[in-house]
Motif scaffolding. Structure first.
Motif, mmCIF file in Angstrom:
data_model
loop_
_atom_site.group_PDB
_atom_site.id
_atom_site.type_symbol
_atom_site.label_atom_id
_atom_site.label_comp_id
_atom_site.label_asym_id
_atom_site.label_seq_id
_atom_site.Cartn_x
_atom_site.Cartn_y
_atom_site.Cartn_z
ATOM 1 N N LEU A 38 20.090 85.783 -5.589
ATOM 2 C CA LEU A 38 19.698 87.185 -5.478
ATOM 3 C C LEU A 38 20.635 88.086 -6.284
ATOM 4 N N HIS A 39 21.910 87.844 -6.185
ATOM 5 C CA HIS A 39 22.858 88.649 -6.968
ATOM 6 C C HIS A 39 22.660 88.426 -8.465
ATOM 7 N N ARG A 40 22.404 87.180 -8.849
ATOM 8 C CA ARG A 40 22.173 86.900 -10.264
ATOM 9 C C ARG A 40 20.908 87.610 -10.756
ATOM 10 N N LEU A 42 19.688 90.488 -9.757
ATOM 11 C CA LEU A 42 20.003 91.896 -10.015
ATOM 12 C C LEU A 42 20.869 92.042 -11.255
ATOM 13 N N ASP A 43 21.804 91.135 -11.441
ATOM 14 C CA ASP A 43 22.672 91.202 -12.621
ATOM 15 C C ASP A 43 21.876 91.012 -13.911
ATOM 16 N N LEU A 44 20.781 90.251 -13.853
ATOM 17 C CA LEU A 44 19.953 89.997 -15.022
ATOM 18 C C LEU A 44 18.993 91.147 -15.335
ATOM 19 N N GLY A 45 18.857 92.074 -14.398
ATOM 20 C CA GLY A 45 17.963 93.198 -14.623
ATOM 21 C C GLY A 45 16.662 93.160 -13.850
ATOM 22 N N TYR A 46 16.528 92.215 -12.922
ATOM 23 C CA TYR A 46 15.371 92.268 -12.019
ATOM 24 C C TYR A 46 15.509 93.526 -11.162
ATOM 25 N N THR A 47 14.442 94.287 -11.041
ATOM 26 C CA THR A 47 14.498 95.528 -10.268
ATOM 27 C C THR A 47 13.461 95.569 -9.149
ATOM 28 N N HIS A 48 12.804 94.456 -8.902
ATOM 29 C CA HIS A 48 11.748 94.399 -7.887
ATOM 30 C C HIS A 48 11.840 93.051 -7.191
ATOM 31 N N LEU A 49 12.152 93.069 -5.906
ATOM 32 C CA LEU A 49 12.240 91.853 -5.099
ATOM 33 C C LEU A 49 11.110 91.851 -4.087
ATOM 34 N N ASP A 50 10.426 90.720 -3.983
ATOM 35 C CA ASP A 50 9.268 90.598 -3.103
ATOM 36 C C ASP A 50 9.526 89.544 -2.038
ATOM 37 N N GLU A 66 21.262 90.413 4.291
ATOM 38 C CA GLU A 66 22.680 90.063 4.380
ATOM 39 C C GLU A 66 23.320 90.012 2.991
ATOM 40 N N ALA A 67 22.611 89.413 2.035
ATOM 41 C CA ALA A 67 23.194 89.217 0.708
ATOM 42 C C ALA A 67 23.316 90.513 -0.072
ATOM 43 N N LEU A 68 22.325 91.391 0.060
ATOM 44 C CA LEU A 68 22.250 92.553 -0.832
ATOM 45 C C LEU A 68 22.446 93.896 -0.135
ATOM 46 N N LYS A 69 23.022 93.880 1.051
ATOM 47 C CA LYS A 69 23.156 95.135 1.783
ATOM 48 C C LYS A 69 24.018 96.159 1.056
ATOM 49 N N GLY A 70 24.864 95.699 0.145
ATOM 50 C CA GLY A 70 25.679 96.631 -0.622
ATOM 51 C C GLY A 70 25.049 97.061 -1.932
ATOM 52 N N GLU A 283 16.752 83.046 -15.302
ATOM 53 C CA GLU A 283 17.142 83.613 -16.590
ATOM 54 C C GLU A 283 16.015 83.477 -17.616
ATOM 55 N N GLU A 284 15.352 82.350 -17.604
ATOM 56 C CA GLU A 284 14.237 82.098 -18.528
ATOM 57 C C GLU A 284 13.082 83.070 -18.282
ATOM 58 N N ASN A 285 12.730 83.244 -17.024
ATOM 59 C CA ASN A 285 11.568 84.068 -16.680
ATOM 60 C C ASN A 285 11.737 85.518 -17.109
#
Length: 329
Positions: A38-40, A42-50, A66-70, A283-285
């Motif tokens: 999940l952190h990777r 966001l770092d790659l530029g994903y801006t939409h999580l489903d 838990e992972a992305l609360k910050g 990363e590929e996607n």
């Protein structure tokens, strides 16, 4: 970065479908590995999580929370309600009271005070869609959800829902080998200004070289129950995959990137949400957002893989009864 519009937000046209971190395909990664994914993303530029209440029976929402609360402000969050479990029994329940209870569970698990896009996961044929949308509209007014979505429903249901409150997105399976949205839903979304969110855009891993032998899949893998992977249909479909892979190689892109670029070519209102538990695939996607296919390539793809050339329906008869999307004659 090229963006498209979803629920009032500009998002990367390639989103991240988080289901496989907890549910359905293969063996889910350990929570700490899922958190790293999940952190990777966001770092790659994903801006939409489903995600959805269903995935891992709440575990997927808990993982994200838990992972992305910050990092909550860095992505558009989508979840779903409407599929409930009583022990081992599964039911579709979109009654207003059930929706209100579900959203509170989701908010708690996701550790947030609002969900940007909240879907009805399936059509509840016992509850008028107008009543379900009315309950969601109240949640929008209360600030608990930002926008309303529908999943695996028909163009007629979309119009009925949209008449009660604007529907921001319709989510349905869409790929080269699952063309049902082309009957009516894809065009209706464009007409109403509704985003179309394509799940399984790489055909449940098939167009990412994720399946060569369905018998090698773990016993719990969702694909084992789907007709296109059975002993009768898979040998034919694998031949299509091999020809598809050859075309991708001739374009110097990966098969997954070719599949995703095709989906995005279907309209500016289309967003794809491939899922993966692999950092390399993640990363590929995301790089597929920058690929533009020529008209000649699109024609070759449409000729190679379509509803007439693929063997087998996408769901078993029992599963299909819960799906309201239009079927080809």
């Amino acid at each position: 970065m090229k963006t498209r519009h979803l629920a009032g937000h500009a998002v990367n046209p390639i989103g991240y479908g988080c289901m496989s971190l907890s549910h359905a395909y293969g063996v889910p990664p350990a929570p700490e590995d899922g958190a790293r994914m999940l952190h990777r993303a966001l770092d790659l530029g994903y801006t939409h999580l489903d995600t959805a209440r269903l995935y891992g029976l709440g575990a997927n929402e808990t993982l994200i929370g838990e992972a992305l609360k910050g990092r909550r402000s860095q992505y558009v969050l989508a979840s779903k309600c409407g599929i409930e479990f009583d022990g081992d029994k599964r039911r579709i329940d979109c009654r207003p009271d059930t929706i209100r209870t579900a959203v509170e569970k989701s908010l708690t698990a996701l550790q947030t005070d609002h969900i940007d896009l909240y879907y009805l996961h399936r059509r509840d044929f016992e509850t008028p869609i107008e009543e379900s949308i009315g309950a969601l509209a109240d949640l929008v007014a209360a600030g608990k959800i930002g926008a309303i979505g529908l999943s695996e429903m028909s163009a007629d249901t979309l119009r009925r829902a949209h008449a009660v409150h604007p529907v921001a997105a319709m989510q349905t399976e869409y790929s080269l080998w699952s063309r049902n949205p082309e009957i009516a839903v894809l065009a209706t979304c464009a007409e109403l200004g509704c985003a179309f969110v394509a799940f399984s855009p790489v055909a449940r891993g098939v167009f990412a070289n994720g399946v060569r032998d369905p018998d090698a899949l773990v016993a719990s893998d969702l694909r084992r129950s789907q007709p296109r992977f059975n002993a009768e249909n898979w040998p034919h479909n694998l031949q299509l995959v091999d020809r598809f892979n050859t075309l991708a190689a001739s374009l110097d892109i990966t098969p997954a990137q070719l599949a995703l670029a095709w989906v995005l070519s279907r309209g500016e209102h289309v967003i794809a949400i491939p899922g993966t538990a692999s950092v390399a695939h993640l990363e590929e996607n995301v790089r597929a957002r920058d690929i533009e296919l020529s008209g000649e390539t699109i024609d070759r793809l449409d000729s190679l893989i379509n509803r007439h050339t693929v063997a087998g329906p996408r769901y078993s008869a029992a599963m299909q009864r819960a799906i309201e999307t239009e079927e080809f004659a």
